[in-house]
Scaffold this active site. Structure first.
Site, PDB file in Angstrom:
ATOM      1  N   GLU A 136      22.460 -23.101  27.986  1.00 63.54           N
ATOM      2  CA  GLU A 136      21.745 -21.841  27.750  1.00 63.54           C
ATOM      3  C   GLU A 136      21.747 -21.024  29.036  1.00 63.54           C
ATOM      4  OE1 GLU A 136      20.350 -20.032  25.038  1.00 63.54           O
ATOM      5  OE2 GLU A 136      20.284 -18.634  26.717  1.00 63.54           O
ATOM      6  N   LEU A 190      14.498 -21.575  26.832  1.00 62.01           N
ATOM      7  CA  LEU A 190      15.162 -21.966  25.583  1.00 62.01           C
ATOM      8  C   LEU A 190      14.600 -21.149  24.413  1.00 62.01           C
ATOM      9  CD1 LEU A 190      15.088 -25.858  26.157  1.00 62.01           C
ATOM     10  CD2 LEU A 190      17.016 -24.290  26.525  1.00 62.01           C
ATOM     11  N   LYS A 201       6.158 -11.097  15.963  1.00 65.32           N
ATOM     12  CA  LYS A 201       5.073 -11.522  15.057  1.00 65.32           C
ATOM     13  C   LYS A 201       3.734 -11.563  15.774  1.00 65.32           C
ATOM     14  CE  LYS A 201       7.963 -11.151  12.681  1.00 65.32           C
ATOM     15  NZ  LYS A 201       9.405 -10.964  12.773  1.00 65.32           N
ATOM     16  N   ILE A 243      13.837  -4.924  11.192  1.00 63.22           N
ATOM     17  CA  ILE A 243      13.333  -4.851  12.576  1.00 63.22           C
ATOM     18  C   ILE A 243      12.684  -3.492  12.836  1.00 63.22           C
ATOM     19  CG2 ILE A 243      14.044  -4.854  15.015  1.00 63.22           C
ATOM     20  CD1 ILE A 243      16.098  -7.024  14.296  1.00 63.22           C
ATOM     21  N   ALA A 285      17.195   0.858  16.002  1.00 63.41           N
ATOM     22  CA  ALA A 285      17.147  -0.402  15.231  1.00 63.41           C
ATOM     23  C   ALA A 285      18.185  -0.318  14.124  1.00 63.41           C
ATOM     24  CB  ALA A 285      15.738  -0.615  14.678  1.00 63.41           C
ATOM     25  N   ASP A 328      23.954 -16.415  14.091  1.00 65.53           N
ATOM     26  CA  ASP A 328      24.233 -14.974  14.046  1.00 65.53           C
ATOM     27  C   ASP A 328      25.662 -14.614  14.425  1.00 65.53           C
ATOM     28  OD1 ASP A 328      21.619 -14.502  13.339  1.00 65.53           O
ATOM     29  OD2 ASP A 328      21.155 -13.176  15.029  1.00 65.53           O
ATOM     30  N   ALA A 355      16.854 -16.366  11.516  1.00 63.26           N
ATOM     31  CA  ALA A 355      16.642 -17.590  12.278  1.00 63.26           C
ATOM     32  C   ALA A 355      16.754 -18.826  11.379  1.00 63.26           C
ATOM     33  CB  ALA A 355      15.274 -17.540  12.945  1.00 63.26           C
ATOM     34  N   HIS A 373      -6.905 -21.343  -8.356  1.00 65.67           N
ATOM     35  CA  HIS A 373      -7.575 -20.045  -8.419  1.00 65.67           C
ATOM     36  C   HIS A 373      -8.718 -20.031  -7.401  1.00 65.67           C
ATOM     37  CE1 HIS A 373      -9.359 -16.432 -10.068  1.00 65.67           C
ATOM     38  NE2 HIS A 373     -10.526 -17.054 -10.061  1.00 65.67           N
TER      39      HIS A 373
HETATM   40  P1  FAD Z   1      20.179 -16.482  19.212  1.00 65.71           P
HETATM   41  O1  FAD Z   1      18.773 -16.697  18.842  1.00 65.71           O
HETATM   42  O2  FAD Z   1      20.620 -15.090  19.513  1.00 65.71           O
HETATM   43  O3  FAD Z   1      20.475 -17.442  20.451  1.00 65.71           O
HETATM   44  C1  FAD Z   1      21.702 -17.454  21.107  1.00 65.71           C
HETATM   45  C2  FAD Z   1      21.475 -17.955  22.511  1.00 65.71           C
HETATM   46  O4  FAD Z   1      22.745 -18.199  23.092  1.00 65.71           O
HETATM   47  C3  FAD Z   1      20.789 -16.947  23.422  1.00 65.71           C
HETATM   48  O5  FAD Z   1      19.646 -17.500  24.014  1.00 65.71           O
HETATM   49  C4  FAD Z   1      21.835 -16.608  24.478  1.00 65.71           C
HETATM   50  O6  FAD Z   1      21.269 -16.405  25.756  1.00 65.71           O
HETATM   51  C5  FAD Z   1      22.701 -17.854  24.460  1.00 65.71           C
HETATM   52  N1  FAD Z   1      24.070 -17.598  24.907  1.00 65.71           N
HETATM   53  C6  FAD Z   1      24.926 -16.645  24.478  1.00 65.71           C
HETATM   54  N2  FAD Z   1      26.105 -16.767  25.077  1.00 65.71           N
HETATM   55  C7  FAD Z   1      26.006 -17.825  25.904  1.00 65.71           C
HETATM   56  C8  FAD Z   1      26.905 -18.445  26.810  1.00 65.71           C
HETATM   57  N3  FAD Z   1      28.163 -18.034  26.953  1.00 65.71           N
HETATM   58  N4  FAD Z   1      26.453 -19.500  27.535  1.00 65.71           N
HETATM   59  C9  FAD Z   1      25.169 -19.954  27.407  1.00 65.71           C
HETATM   60  N5  FAD Z   1      24.290 -19.396  26.568  1.00 65.71           N
HETATM   61  C10 FAD Z   1      24.709 -18.355  25.815  1.00 65.71           C
HETATM   62  N6  FAD Z   1      14.916 -13.687  12.072  1.00 65.71           N
HETATM   63  C11 FAD Z   1      14.108 -14.287  11.188  1.00 65.71           C
HETATM   64  O7  FAD Z   1      14.560 -15.167  10.457  1.00 65.71           O
HETATM   65  N7  FAD Z   1      12.775 -13.955  11.076  1.00 65.71           N
HETATM   66  C12 FAD Z   1      12.239 -12.977  11.831  1.00 65.71           C
HETATM   67  O8  FAD Z   1      11.046 -12.695  11.720  1.00 65.71           O
HETATM   68  C13 FAD Z   1      13.049 -12.311  12.771  1.00 65.71           C
HETATM   69  N8  FAD Z   1      12.549 -11.357  13.554  1.00 65.71           N
HETATM   70  C14 FAD Z   1      13.345 -10.762  14.483  1.00 65.71           C
HETATM   71  C15 FAD Z   1      12.800  -9.768  15.266  1.00 65.71           C
HETATM   72  C16 FAD Z   1      13.576  -9.140  16.219  1.00 65.71           C
HETATM   73  C17 FAD Z   1      12.974  -8.071  17.082  1.00 65.71           C
HETATM   74  C18 FAD Z   1      14.931  -9.550  16.410  1.00 65.71           C
HETATM   75  C19 FAD Z   1      15.783  -8.922  17.462  1.00 65.71           C
HETATM   76  C20 FAD Z   1      15.481 -10.531  15.619  1.00 65.71           C
HETATM   77  C21 FAD Z   1      14.696 -11.140  14.634  1.00 65.71           C
HETATM   78  N9  FAD Z   1      15.216 -12.133  13.803  1.00 65.71           N
HETATM   79  C22 FAD Z   1      14.414 -12.709  12.870  1.00 65.71           C
HETATM   80  C23 FAD Z   1      16.622 -12.571  13.897  1.00 65.71           C
HETATM   81  C24 FAD Z   1      16.708 -13.891  14.658  1.00 65.71           C
HETATM   82  O9  FAD Z   1      16.151 -13.727  15.945  1.00 65.71           O
HETATM   83  C25 FAD Z   1      18.149 -14.341  14.755  1.00 65.71           C
HETATM   84  O10 FAD Z   1      18.706 -14.397  13.461  1.00 65.71           O
HETATM   85  C26 FAD Z   1      18.251 -15.725  15.376  1.00 65.71           C
HETATM   86  O11 FAD Z   1      17.686 -15.734  16.657  1.00 65.71           O
HETATM   87  C27 FAD Z   1      19.713 -16.178  15.451  1.00 65.71           C
HETATM   88  O12 FAD Z   1      19.755 -17.430  16.019  1.00 65.71           O
HETATM   89  P2  FAD Z   1      21.051 -17.957  16.810  1.00 65.71           P
HETATM   90  O13 FAD Z   1      20.712 -19.338  17.237  1.00 65.71           O
HETATM   91  O14 FAD Z   1      22.258 -17.724  16.010  1.00 65.71           O
HETATM   92  O15 FAD Z   1      21.194 -16.996  18.091  1.00 65.71           O
END
Ligand code: FAD
Length: 462
Positions: free
Chosen positions: A31, A36, A49, A180, A266, A309, A317, A441
């Site tokens: 990371e 984390l 939230k 968002i 957004a 993502d 998430a 209920h």
């Molecule tokens: P991420 O959470 O983006 O994590 C990827 C990680 O990889 C990051 O920490 C990054 O630093 C790391 N990384 C990237 N490249 C490298 C590299 N080369 N070397 C080392 N580390 C690296 N989703 C929901 O389901 N419910 C919600 O309520 C919700 N609310 C949200 C609100 C906001 C404001 C935003 C922006 C998003 C929200 N989401 C929500 C979406 C959710 O945050 C994402 O879908 C989720 O975090 C994706 O998870 P991920 O593990 O794929 O990637």
């Protein structure tokens, strides 16, 4: 040599690492961020939230306490303290993942990773070897042409900047009426900002059920949000701490201008794979910049997988978590599985919006005969006691088999209630199965049962 190196410790990556360790694999997770938890815990789901919760409490105190006989001065907002509450919420959660890594003996490799050939991951000056690599590098806010984000300045910001504003703006324009934008827009509206949402499409919440879109827009308008739909933003210019936005109606007509203390961009998110060296590694990508995977999350390169993502599918998430668990199981030689037909979506406003499965239109478009059962929260005693009678539960079922195809809720606790339908759909349940299930209920979940009853002989409390 590791069995698995996961790149990225968001909900996809850290869940994958934990499950793989639980299955007996030797695991490391890279990371680059200082903490984390990824986007979700640091600048996404969790801080947003916390802000939604705090602003909801304020709204209750300002608008509903007096109605319940709870009298006295409404609280005022200490912005610094509220930011502190948000930071503390984030910290307890990110530290929680650190604890889980230690507990499961997962090595946290601190730094940014790149792929240096088959089974080789470079972090800083060191190259680590692994039998398998999972890319879970997530996403970043998408840019909008003509609108330059500067989170540090705090006037034209993306979602990350919107969570860290130096003060509560008096006026805010949100570009994009997706999840968002509406969540953060409603936070600032409740904190006193005059919020205008500009959306390119003709409806809010693109992709959601049409009745939900209409009802929810009405609810937000009642809360003071204004909407300009069917408008293309062309530019935003920052001057002296405010921004002037220029937009054109899609139907034609003169360009318009609107000025605000803060503009939140957004307009969506894009996969983040920068610096990974995927080109050099020969990894195939989709034409929209996502990592291309097969049904088992495998890329075209041996031993290299991708989830969350940065691969196609809803950017959520819990979708990333499910893929994280499943790919860990596949790598450990088990049968990992994700049911993409049953992934709930929630908008954490007040009231909440939640959906799962097919919209009424999508169900009809699939060629099925469809029936719909609807129940308004006005007929639900618990919701009325909470002044939350706006909204409804809508169940979409197959008219021939009665099997539930989807559900759409605008109302209190929608984000919790939707899971009853998720479980029902996982089991292939009919609307009658839900209708015949005794519901306690008084609960808001009774509205789900009533909507299921409405798919058959009729709801009781309408
Ligand atoms: P991420 O959470 O983006 O994590 C990827 C990680 O990889 C990051 O920490 C990054 O630093 C790391 N990384 C990237 N490249 C490298 C590299 N080369 N070397 C080392 N580390 C690296 N989703 C929901 O389901 N419910 C919600 O309520 C919700 N609310 C949200 C609100 C906001 C404001 C935003 C922006 C998003 C929200 N989401 C929500 C979406 C959710 O945050 C994402 O879908 C989720 O975090 C994706 O998870 P991920 O593990 O794929 O990637």
């Amino acid at each position: 040599m590791y069995d698995l190196i996961v790149i990225g410790a968001g909900p996809g990556g850290y869940v994958c690492a934990i499950r793989a360790a639980q299955l007996g694999l030797k695991v490391a997770c890279v990371e680059g961020r200082a903490t984390l938890g990824g986007t979700c815990l640091n600048v996404g789901c969790i801080p947003s939230k916390a802000m939604l919760h705090a602003s909801h409490m304020l709204h209750e105190a300002e608008h509903n306490f007096d109605r319940m006989g709870l009298t006295g001065a409404a609280p005022s907002v200490d912005w610094t303290k509220m930011q502190g509450y948000k930071a503390e919420t984030v910290e307890t959660n990110t530290k929680g993942i650190e604890f889980l890594f230690k507990k499961n003996k997962i090595d946290w490799l601190k730094g940014w990773a790149s792929i240096e050939g088959e089974g080789k991951v470079k972090v800083g000056d060191e190259v680590h070897e692994a039998k398998n690599i999972v890319i879970a590098t997530g996403s970043a806010p998408a840019a909008l042409k003509g609108v330059d984000v500067d989170n540090a300045a705090g006037t034209i910001v993306d979602s990350t900047g919107a969570l860290e504003l130096p003060k509560i703006p008096k006026t805010m324009v949100v570009i994009g009426a997706g999840v968002i934008g509406l969540e953060l827009g409603s936070v600032y509206a409740r904190l006193g900002a005059k919020v205008t949402v500009i959306e390119y499409l003709d409806t809010i919440l693109p992709g959601m059920d049409a009745e939900v879109q209409k009802q929810f827009q009405k609810v937000l308008q009642k809360q003071g949000l204004e909407f300009i739909l069917g408008a293309a933003v062309e530019s935003a210019v920052e001057k002296d701490g405010s921004a002037t936005l220029r937009y054109s109606p899609k139907k034609g007509g003169d360009a318009q201008e609107i000025t605000a203390d803060c503009v939140l961009v957004a307009t969506g998110r894009r996969p983040f794979v920068e610096g990974l060296g995927l080109d050099k590694a020969g990894v195939e990508m989709t034409d929209r910049g996502f990592v291309k995977i097969d049904k088992h999350w495998a890329t075209n390169v041996k031993g290299l997988y991708a989830i969350g993502d940065c691969v196609p599918g809803p950017m959520l998430a819990h979708k990333a978590e499910d893929e994280g668990m499943a790919v860990a199981e596949v790598i450990a030689g088990k049968a990992g599985h994700v049911n993409y037909d049953v992934i709930p979506g929630v908008v954490y406003t007040s009231p909440e919006v939640a959906n799962v499965g097919l919209t009424e239109q999508a169900a009809k478009d699939s060629g099925r005969k469809v029936k719909v059962g609807k129940f308004p929260f006005m007929g639900n005693a618990r919701a009325k006691a909470m002044f939350m009678g706006d909204g409804f539960v809508k169940i979409v079922a197959d008219a021939e088999t009665d099997r539930i195809l989807g559900a759409h809720i605008v109302g209190p606790n929608a984000g919790e209630m939707i899971h009853e339908i998720c479980v029902a759909m996982e089991f292939g349940a009919s609307a009658e199965d839900v209708a015949l299930t005794c519901h306690a209920h008084p609960t808001t979940s009774e509205a789900v049962r009533e909507a299921a009853l409405a798919c058959g002989d009729g709801a009781i409390h309408v």
